[in-house]
Write an enzyme that holds these catalytic residues in place. Sequence first.
Site, PDB file in Angstrom:
ATOM      1  CB  CYS A  89      86.368 -61.791  61.234  1.00  0.00           C
ATOM      2  SG  CYS A  89      85.780 -60.189  60.699  1.00  0.00           S
ATOM      3  CE  LYS A 145      77.674 -35.820  94.116  1.00  0.00           C
ATOM      4  NZ  LYS A 145      77.696 -37.206  94.417  1.00  0.00           N
ATOM      5  CE1 TYR A 174      87.798 -27.449  94.724  1.00  0.00           C
ATOM      6  CE2 TYR A 174      87.488 -28.383  92.528  1.00  0.00           C
ATOM      7  CZ  TYR A 174      87.809 -28.530  93.868  1.00  0.00           C
ATOM      8  OH  TYR A 174      88.148 -29.769  94.347  1.00  0.00           O
ATOM      9  CB  CYS A 222      89.363 -59.710  61.919  1.00  0.00           C
ATOM     10  SG  CYS A 222      89.487 -60.230  60.211  1.00  0.00           S
ATOM     11  CB  CYS A 263      88.787 -58.103  57.248  1.00  0.00           C
ATOM     12  SG  CYS A 263      87.252 -57.753  58.146  1.00  0.00           S
ATOM     13  CE  LYS A 317      80.573 -32.946  94.179  1.00  0.00           C
ATOM     14  NZ  LYS A 317      81.388 -33.986  93.548  1.00  0.00           N
ATOM     15  CG  ASP A 337      82.336 -36.978  87.931  1.00  0.00           C
ATOM     16  OD1 ASP A 337      82.882 -37.191  89.029  1.00  0.00           O
ATOM     17  OD2 ASP A 337      81.577 -37.790  87.380  1.00  0.00           O
ATOM     18  CB  CYS A 352      86.296 -60.978  56.264  1.00  0.00           C
ATOM     19  SG  CYS A 352      87.552 -61.403  57.472  1.00  0.00           S
ATOM     20  CD  GLU A 365      82.747 -22.677  92.676  1.00  0.00           C
ATOM     21  OE1 GLU A 365      83.407 -23.736  92.568  1.00  0.00           O
ATOM     22  OE2 GLU A 365      82.979 -21.816  93.529  1.00  0.00           O
TER      23      GLU A 365
HETATM   24  S1  IVH Z   1      84.808 -27.139  96.800  1.00  0.00           S
HETATM   25  C1  IVH Z   1      84.778 -27.401 101.114  1.00  0.00           C
HETATM   26  N1  IVH Z   1      84.088 -26.843  94.327  1.00  0.00           N
HETATM   27  O1  IVH Z   1      83.849 -32.264  95.094  1.00  0.00           O
HETATM   28  C2  IVH Z   1      84.836 -27.291  99.655  1.00  0.00           C
HETATM   29  N2  IVH Z   1      84.605 -29.014  95.083  1.00  0.00           N
HETATM   30  O2  IVH Z   1      82.958 -33.533  97.810  1.00  0.00           O
HETATM   31  C3  IVH Z   1      85.437 -28.434  99.037  1.00  0.00           C
HETATM   32  N3  IVH Z   1      84.439 -30.740  93.373  1.00  0.00           N
HETATM   33  O3  IVH Z   1      86.767 -33.448  96.499  1.00  0.00           O
HETATM   34  C4  IVH Z   1      85.479 -28.505  97.616  1.00  0.00           C
HETATM   35  N4  IVH Z   1      83.837 -29.422  91.733  1.00  0.00           N
HETATM   36  O4  IVH Z   1      86.842 -32.946  94.068  1.00  0.00           O
HETATM   37  C5  IVH Z   1      84.468 -27.709  95.266  1.00  0.00           C
HETATM   38  N5  IVH Z   1      83.457 -26.441  92.142  1.00  0.00           N
HETATM   39  C6  IVH Z   1      83.849 -27.284  93.071  1.00  0.00           C
HETATM   40  C7  IVH Z   1      83.982 -28.660  92.830  1.00  0.00           C
HETATM   41  C8  IVH Z   1      84.364 -29.488  93.869  1.00  0.00           C
HETATM   42  C9  IVH Z   1      84.118 -30.657  92.080  1.00  0.00           C
HETATM   43  C10 IVH Z   1      84.766 -31.984  94.088  1.00  0.00           C
HETATM   44  C11 IVH Z   1      86.094 -31.978  94.751  1.00  0.00           C
HETATM   45  C12 IVH Z   1      85.900 -32.437  96.131  1.00  0.00           C
HETATM   46  C13 IVH Z   1      84.502 -32.945  96.130  1.00  0.00           C
HETATM   47  C14 IVH Z   1      83.869 -32.584  97.436  1.00  0.00           C
END
Ligand code: IVH
Length: 702
Positions: free
Chosen positions: A442, A348, A260, A460, A465, A147, A149, A445, A145
């Site tokens: 500014c 990552k 998720y 400004c 302007c 990750k 942010d 102008c 999946e």
């Molecule tokens: S699963 C044990 N799935 O990553 C499983 N986490 O370091 C725990 N996160 O705090 C989480 N996308 O905020 C999972 N598809 C995803 C995720 C995800 C982002 C974040 C989540 C969690 C951190 C874990």
Amino acid sequence: MVLLVRALVTQARHRVRDGACGVAPMGEESMTKNEAKKEIATLRESIDHHNYRYYVLDSPEISDAEYDRLLRRLSELEHEYPGLVTPDSPTQRVGATPLAAFREVKHSSPMLSLSNAFDEDEIREFDARVRKLVGEARSFRYVAEPKLDGLAVEIVYEKGILSVGSTRGDGVTGEDVTQNLKTIRSVPLRLRPGKLGAVPSLLEVRGEVIMRLAAFRKLNEEREESGEPPFANPRNAAAGSLRQLDSSVTASRPLEVFFYGIGRAEGARFASQLEVLTSLPTMGLRVDPNFGLCDSLDEALEYYRRMEAKRDKLSYEIDGVVLKVDDFGLQEELGTISRSPRWALAAKFAARQETTKVLDIVVQVGRTGALTPVAVMEPVSIGGVTVSRATLHNQDEVDRKDVRVGDTVVVQRAGDVIPEVVSVVTSKRTGKERKFVMPDRCPVCGAKAVRLEGEAVSRCTGMACPAKLTEAVFHFASRRAMDIDGLGGKIIAKLIEAGMVKSVADLYALDKQDLLKLERMGEKLAENILASIDRSRKTTLSRFVYALGIRHVGDHLSRVLAAHFGTLEKLVAAGRDELEAVPEVGPQVAQSIASFFAEKQNVRVLEKLFANGVRVSGERRAGGRAAGKLAGRSFVFTGTLEGHTRKEASSLVEALGARTSSQVSSNTDYVVAGKDPGSKLEKAKSLGVKILTEKEFDRLVG
Ligand code: IVH
């Protein structure tokens, strides 16, 4: 659509709360409580269905306007029958009273964190570990999946109804942000039976609250314009928005959620992560559709590379991918070590940061006059994109990071967000670096640039302007200002582009020949615009002051100032102290007004306005300050008032400086609706004119 709908819903709700549009059912005589109950149930079902179509299936069936109509109707009925309001009603997303502090919530099972891999070798090592533990002979697969942010949250649904929502916190205990989560429209307030066939008696779902990049950029622009510090990235913006004690602030922020995973579940069994990801959407719980199944390490690596390549094309930020052993039985066998499961990995992506040299710090002027320092850098490629400029936001940010011309800096690119200077590599300093100081004029102008007390941004003050002229003319011509009908944004832009309008004063020197030179301008339109411009020549002090576009001097304050000073001369001559003595005028506003009139450019524009025939009438009346309370406002009465005759009501508002009219038009400020209102009420609704009940009218006139 999310924002638009939210704005509409909020509007609709306010209107209903104000009682302004009344609660009379659409056309019907009156309905019984039972009928209302039925209609409310149908409306809620329909709204839930359309939410599901929009947020989960990404395939809406109705327009925003239709959706809004359903919500408004529901609001009206619930307003009329407050006993029928339930916490899972779609109208209950905002409206809780602000909290003093967040309550703590203990998660029933810990919200674990993930161990990280930073390159492909580390992904291989993870896979080898898992294969060894599972046993080489047994085959298994991963669910992969994005990750996301953002900020992790848990939401508990009891019998399908959202009961508690919390942040991850330290994984064991989080903060109760239920009311805030309820404002997020992709968070369902109640679950659908889904493919399980019935709603589980208990379901804890986990997911990530995010803010899309476009929404993040817009929010930051607004914050910078209003002098608030910008958020560093979408994750901070999401976290800062969710952790608000006043849920109406959260409601105004464009947050979204993707689920998720699950915590505890009763009345439902899930055998694998794939089953979770395919079941949740059927219950109305949206998941990121970019997940994949990987039967081997190679497929997992391929997914990782594919998502990294796709990263820039997504409308939200991801910082890696998460690999999870699919089978829950296997997950359990693998177990957890120091708060991270052995069956999952966060792989990552490479950081999108590079170092480069700051060649110069220049100042850009935005359309509302905000001065923004921008670092001009030696071009550097970050994740395949060449970057040579990065925003430094404002002087405080420059000082906080201590960025100097000549510095070597770390630059970061996040999605398609404007690149940012993260930090300075101070070890590379030679001593020849030059500090940046925000200019006090500014750069576009030459007018004075002022940083108001309590604000982070310098602006400004010049009303002519070129950087902000389009906005300034648009505001000047707007309905509550000089009310120049027909002078819309497009024509204004053309007039400025053609060099015919260099300040608002030039509007009054335009003739028909000038206008006819513009593309798509006919005789009739030109005549109408000129007539409107001419009509606006005679105006009231409050409208004129508002039209000048002085920062923090809105419609209301303009009337306060006009009533207090009576003439423009007195207002222009007032010093900061004198301004601060006016009720409702604080030091910041006083500074803003005083610096506006101190700017020579503005004085020249004012002189030119008067030379071109603009006449401003004073507003002070013999009765003193309160006499001008409704100065410049226009009222229309419709229906029978109980406490006043029409004549009395008219005299009342006229005594306060307002005009009355028998016709509703776009120039009308208020329509006062008594009993049995006529077609004027409909017209007012269609024009979006503020409608007052008699009670509200009484309150307004005091
Ligand atoms: S699963 C044990 N799935 O990553 C499983 N986490 O370091 C725990 N996160 O705090 C989480 N996308 O905020 C999972 N598809 C995803 C995720 C995800 C982002 C974040 C989540 C969690 C951190 C874990």
